[in-house]
Write a protein that holds these residues in place. Structure first.
Motif, short mmCIF file in Angstrom:
data_model
loop_
_atom_site.label_atom_id
_atom_site.label_comp_id
_atom_site.label_asym_id
_atom_site.label_seq_id
_atom_site.Cartn_x
_atom_site.Cartn_y
_atom_site.Cartn_z
N ALA A 91 -41.26 -66.27 79.39
CA ALA A 91 -42.31 -66.49 78.84
C ALA A 91 -43.57 -67.30 79.74
O ALA A 91 -44.42 -66.77 79.75
N TRP A 92 -42.89 -68.12 80.36
CA TRP A 92 -43.80 -68.77 81.53
C TRP A 92 -44.20 -67.71 82.62
O TRP A 92 -45.61 -67.80 82.79
N ARG A 101 -44.78 -64.61 81.92
CA ARG A 101 -45.75 -63.73 81.49
C ARG A 101 -47.17 -64.53 81.33
O ARG A 101 -48.32 -64.00 81.72
N MET A 102 -47.11 -65.81 81.04
CA MET A 102 -48.13 -66.50 80.89
C MET A 102 -49.00 -66.59 82.44
O MET A 102 -50.24 -66.50 82.41
N TRP A 159 -52.69 -66.27 83.37
CA TRP A 159 -53.75 -67.33 84.14
C TRP A 159 -53.84 -67.05 85.62
O TRP A 159 -54.45 -67.79 86.10
N ALA A 193 -41.18 -72.06 86.57
CA ALA A 193 -40.38 -71.88 85.46
C ALA A 193 -38.92 -72.40 85.64
O ALA A 193 -38.47 -73.29 84.90
N GLU A 246 -54.21 -67.53 76.48
CA GLU A 246 -53.89 -68.15 77.39
C GLU A 246 -52.66 -69.32 76.86
O GLU A 246 -52.04 -69.82 77.65
N LEU A 277 -47.95 -68.88 74.41
CA LEU A 277 -47.10 -69.60 75.22
C LEU A 277 -46.32 -70.36 73.94
O LEU A 277 -45.18 -70.60 73.91
N SER A 284 -43.89 -68.65 71.94
CA SER A 284 -42.57 -68.59 72.64
C SER A 284 -41.75 -69.62 72.56
O SER A 284 -40.59 -69.64 72.66
N LEU A 285 -42.47 -70.60 73.01
CA LEU A 285 -41.72 -71.95 73.13
C LEU A 285 -40.87 -72.32 71.61
O LEU A 285 -39.97 -72.62 71.71
N GLN A 297 -44.46 -78.21 74.62
CA GLN A 297 -45.18 -77.76 73.27
C GLN A 297 -46.37 -78.98 73.02
O GLN A 297 -47.19 -78.45 72.30
N PHE A 318 -49.41 -78.44 75.47
CA PHE A 318 -50.03 -77.16 75.29
C PHE A 318 -50.65 -77.05 73.64
O PHE A 318 -51.82 -76.61 73.47
#
Lengths: 189, 189
Positions: A20-21, A23-24, A28, A39, B111, B115, B118-119, B148, B151
DNA sequence: GCCAGATTTCAAGTTTTTCTGAAATCGGCG
DNA sequence: CGCCGATTTCAGAAAAACTTGAAATCTGGC
């Protein structure tokens, strides 16, 4: 649950976070691998050497080296040493607010500052000052000035948040996020 | 200065802005052309049709069409009509704060929100709640929760700024940017 | 100073993203 | 309706970004 199953489950959860990180990361504007390395170091909290990273993420040595360098520049990862070990080990900043500040700082540097610089140059190029400057030039200058004002403010905000006692960010963010009404969202934390 | 030279100069300044904004566009994670189309519409302040855009930016019809659609989605450009004209014309939002809010909104959407989603999933996957959950799982959960929180706060901030009376952003930004000390920096604006 | 292991560099290869151009679709008007 | 100019779509071409792997460089210990 047997230990093996537990640790397999843990690795799986870690991998999902890494994914996930990562992909972000590409959203970014940094390379996906770089985000994944970060990550992994962050989520495990452990110091790792290059070979461990390469194995776990299945990336080449060159890639690992470049990603680590970039992360060191961003200030979200640091080199450490283990007693008798010859190799370098790397650890991620564990304080999430500190990490966030580092990311913000770097992003302002890349995404705002160059624009401000260009805006200055363009305004200089556009001779709106002359006594008989055409209306159109003055209009352009005014537009550019407004953009400069907004992005300049963003840069100062960023600076205040990421500078010295960036701790302020945490407080300011919490205040702003819930305090004086405006939207329908109910306070969350 | 003769009129011709003046307008040549103006075009040159516009082109430089378009170039600068376009370059930032690719840093911001949108296509360079899309940013250039926006820059052109914004900087001239005029309504233009597709063929004008294509000529000025030397891009294909397909590219122009797709870039315009994306800009319409972002809400920074809108379709207009000219009296007897059959073709569509396009204009950019001229209020820089409104434009900034639109950009911010879209960027938070791309962005940050994915996330957070996903978290949530990863935390669910990681069974840290069990009575005999291993230390490592609880550690992971705690890390994820912190991310979490940070963000999530960013997302709420973004919402407050871009939502309803986003006018607030301008004020808040100005206040925050100079007001209450904390860093060594003396007020800047 | 030299060796061995560790890291960095970078040309070449791979993948991802963006752009083009022409065919398909749309939509207002007679 | 059917036409015509305008717009959209999308497969393939081009460009940009990322990754690899092996040679070059570095480093600390002896």
């Amino acid at each position: 649950m047997p230990d093996d199953a537990q640790s397999a489950q843990l690795l799986k959860a870690q991998d999902r976070f890494i994914d996930a990180w990562g992909r972000m990361g590409s959203v970014w504007g940094i390379s996906r691998t770089m985000a994944e390395v970060h990550a992994l170091l962050f989520v495990t909290g452990e110091a790792m050497c290059m070979d461990e990273l390469m194995d776990r993420l299945r990336i080449s040595r060159g890639n690992a080296s470049m990603s680590l360098r970039a992360l060191l520049e961003w200030g979200v990862v640091s080199k450490t040493h283990k007693d008798g070990e010859r190799r370098d080990f790397y650890t991620a900043e564990q304080d999430v607010w500190a990490m966030f500040r580092a990311i913000l700082r770097e992003r302002v540097k890349r995404e705002v500052e160059p624009l401000l610089e260009s805006l200055g140059e363009v305004r200089e190029l556009n001779p709106s000052g002359g006594k008989n400057a055409p209306e159109s030039a003055r209009e352009l200058d005014q537009r550019l000035e407004e953009v400069q004002e907004v992005f300049g403010l963003v840069a100062s905000l960023g600076e205040r948040f990421t500078g010295a006692n960036g701790q302020g960010l945490k407080v300011a963010a919490k205040l702003l996020a819930k305090a004086p009404g405006g939207t329908r969202r109910k306070a969350k934390a």
